[in-house]
Design a protein around this motif. Structure first.
Motif, PDB file in Angstrom:
ATOM      1  N   TYR A   1       0.910  -0.973   0.194  1.00  0.00           N
ATOM      2  CA  TYR A   1       0.214  -0.570  -0.004  1.00  0.00           C
ATOM      3  C   TYR A   1       0.701   0.989   0.186  1.00  0.00           C
ATOM      4  O   TYR A   1       0.476   2.448  -0.846  1.00  0.00           O
ATOM      5  N   GLY A   2       1.715   1.305   1.189  1.00  0.00           N
ATOM      6  CA  GLY A   2       2.938   2.577   0.605  1.00  0.00           C
ATOM      7  C   GLY A   2       3.639   2.606  -0.223  1.00  0.00           C
ATOM      8  O   GLY A   2       4.353   3.963  -0.551  1.00  0.00           O
ATOM      9  N   THR A   3       3.536   1.755  -1.004  1.00  0.00           N
ATOM     10  CA  THR A   3       4.397   2.332  -2.878  1.00  0.00           C
ATOM     11  C   THR A   3       3.661   3.344  -3.869  1.00  0.00           C
ATOM     12  O   THR A   3       2.422   3.357  -3.172  1.00  0.00           O
ATOM     13  N   PRO A   4       4.693   4.004  -3.993  1.00  0.00           N
ATOM     14  CA  PRO A   4       3.922   5.256  -5.147  1.00  0.00           C
ATOM     15  C   PRO A   4       3.022   4.224  -5.796  1.00  0.00           C
ATOM     16  O   PRO A   4       2.024   4.844  -6.667  1.00  0.00           O
ATOM     17  N   ILE A   5       3.078   2.837  -6.121  1.00  0.00           N
ATOM     18  CA  ILE A   5       2.511   2.606  -7.676  1.00  0.00           C
ATOM     19  C   ILE A   5       0.437   2.672  -7.195  1.00  0.00           C
ATOM     20  O   ILE A   5      -0.224   2.538  -7.326  1.00  0.00           O
ATOM     21  N   ILE A   6       0.920   2.510  -5.679  1.00  0.00           N
ATOM     22  CA  ILE A   6      -1.175   2.659  -5.011  1.00  0.00           C
ATOM     23  C   ILE A   6      -1.057   3.538  -4.113  1.00  0.00           C
ATOM     24  O   ILE A   6      -2.200   4.370  -4.134  1.00  0.00           O
ATOM     25  N   SER A   7      -0.467   3.969  -3.633  1.00  0.00           N
ATOM     26  CA  SER A   7      -0.874   5.818  -2.760  1.00  0.00           C
ATOM     27  C   SER A   7       0.306   6.730  -3.050  1.00  0.00           C
ATOM     28  O   SER A   7       1.830   5.927  -3.529  1.00  0.00           O
ATOM     29  N   SER A   8       0.225   8.198  -2.950  1.00  0.00           N
ATOM     30  CA  SER A   8       1.105   9.150  -2.722  1.00  0.00           C
ATOM     31  C   SER A   8       2.078   9.307  -1.264  1.00  0.00           C
ATOM     32  O   SER A   8       1.586   9.561  -0.246  1.00  0.00           O
ATOM     33  N   ASP A   9       3.278   9.071  -1.604  1.00  0.00           N
ATOM     34  CA  ASP A   9       4.302  10.174  -0.320  1.00  0.00           C
ATOM     35  C   ASP A   9       4.413   9.464   0.471  1.00  0.00           C
ATOM     36  O   ASP A   9       3.406   9.412   2.315  1.00  0.00           O
ATOM     37  N   ASN A  10       3.974   7.886   0.673  1.00  0.00           N
ATOM     38  CA  ASN A  10       3.898   6.871   2.220  1.00  0.00           C
ATOM     39  C   ASN A  10       4.674   6.066   2.045  1.00  0.00           C
ATOM     40  O   ASN A  10       5.407   5.024   2.433  1.00  0.00           O
ATOM     41  N   VAL A  11       6.044   6.671   1.867  1.00  0.00           N
ATOM     42  CA  VAL A  11       7.915   6.164   1.204  1.00  0.00           C
ATOM     43  C   VAL A  11       7.341   5.181   2.736  1.00  0.00           C
ATOM     44  O   VAL A  11       8.182   4.265   2.871  1.00  0.00           O
ATOM     45  N   LEU A  12       7.218   5.784   4.002  1.00  0.00           N
ATOM     46  CA  LEU A  12       7.990   5.890   5.514  1.00  0.00           C
ATOM     47  C   LEU A  12       6.815   4.616   5.761  1.00  0.00           C
ATOM     48  O   LEU A  12       7.504   3.825   6.755  1.00  0.00           O
ATOM     49  N   VAL A  13       5.475   4.209   5.390  1.00  0.00           N
ATOM     50  CA  VAL A  13       5.297   3.258   5.233  1.00  0.00           C
ATOM     51  C   VAL A  13       5.741   1.634   4.699  1.00  0.00           C
ATOM     52  O   VAL A  13       5.635   0.693   5.316  1.00  0.00           O
ATOM     53  N   THR A  14       6.134   2.053   3.968  1.00  0.00           N
ATOM     54  CA  THR A  14       7.157   0.793   2.758  1.00  0.00           C
ATOM     55  C   THR A  14       7.633   0.505   3.961  1.00  0.00           C
ATOM     56  O   THR A  14       7.817  -0.778   3.964  1.00  0.00           O
ATOM     57  N   THR A  15       8.796   1.249   4.598  1.00  0.00           N
ATOM     58  CA  THR A  15      10.012   1.177   4.934  1.00  0.00           C
ATOM     59  C   THR A  15      10.021   0.288   6.575  1.00  0.00           C
ATOM     60  O   THR A  15      10.519  -1.128   6.284  1.00  0.00           O
TER      61      THR A  15
END
Length: 233
Positions: free
Chosen positions: A64-78
């Motif tokens: 979900y945190g990746t730019p492919i799905i949502s915007s500006d959520n890099v810290l969710v991905t990490t």
């Protein structure tokens, strides 16, 4: 002069970084359990299901945190990438030291997690409309987070019933509260309901756990100060 959008971005990033740090406390919390498993060369009565579920939750939130799905959520991905690695290590250790029946069951569940995650990834990539893709993956990750935060309800019920905090470690409850409150703020600053709604629920449950901990731990200390009355007869 710093614009309001810049201040908002700084606050969001600060909350996300803090959430990543506090999440690390959650990720390392099972280590004493696995030290015991390795020492005894057995999984004993421990269950591997929490780690299977946590892995699925981390994978869904990471996607979900990746730019492919949502915007500006890099810290969710990490944070969820790190969490997924920890859970995978715990699962592998569990499989290594489990009995044959448990070993096969855990391998089957691990395979099921990867298959389910692959289906979600493939299915979401088939959605051309970005909004639909965001809602689809966001709903799955949000539901997964809500159920994860709801899992301590059993422990809360146990604490109230037994009037003891023995089965509710303080630092685990504190880490849960701090992490969920940070990502609640992160979601608010990013206007993302799929982050702030489940983490808002997690924050409330974290507060409940901490209140119960202090109430029953103080109560047990007061009881221990009461004079011991021995009855003969």
């Amino acid at each position: 002069m710093i614009s309001s959008s810049s201040v908002l971005a700084i606050c969001k990033d600060a909350a996300g970084v803090a959430g990543n740090i506090f999440a690390f406390g959650l990720f390392v919390s099972p280590m004493p359990t696995f030290r015991r498993i390795i020492r005894n060369q057995s999984t004993e009565q421990f269950s591997g299901l929490p780690y299977i579920y946590a892995l699925l939750n981390c994978l869904l939130c990471m996607w979900y945190g990746t730019p492919i799905i949502s915007s500006d959520n890099v810290l969710v991905t990490t944070v969820n990438s790190i969490g997924a690695v920890f859970q995978l290590i715990y699962i592998i250790l569990f499989i290594v030291y489990a009995e044959k029946v448990k070993k096969l069951r855990m391998l089957g569940l691990l395979l099921a997690v990867f298959v389910l995650f692959a289906i979600v990834v493939a299915g979401s990539l088939q959605m051309i409309d970005h909004m639909m893709r965001w809602i689809f993956v966001g709903s799955l990750s949000g539901a997964s987070l809500v159920s994860m935060f709801a899992s301590p309800l059993f422990i809360i019920n146990l604490v109230i019933r037994t009037k003891s905090v023995e089965f509710m470690p303080f630092y685990l409850s504190l880490s849960t509260f701090l992490m969920s409150s940070c990502f609640f703020l992160y979601g608010l600053f990013n206007y993302d309901p799929f982050i702030y709604v489940p983490n808002g629920m997690g924050t409330i449950l974290g507060i409940v756990q901490l209140v119960l901990y202090f109430y029953y731990s103080n109560r047990s200390r007061e009881d221990s100060r009461e004079p011991l009355i021995v009855s003969y007869g």
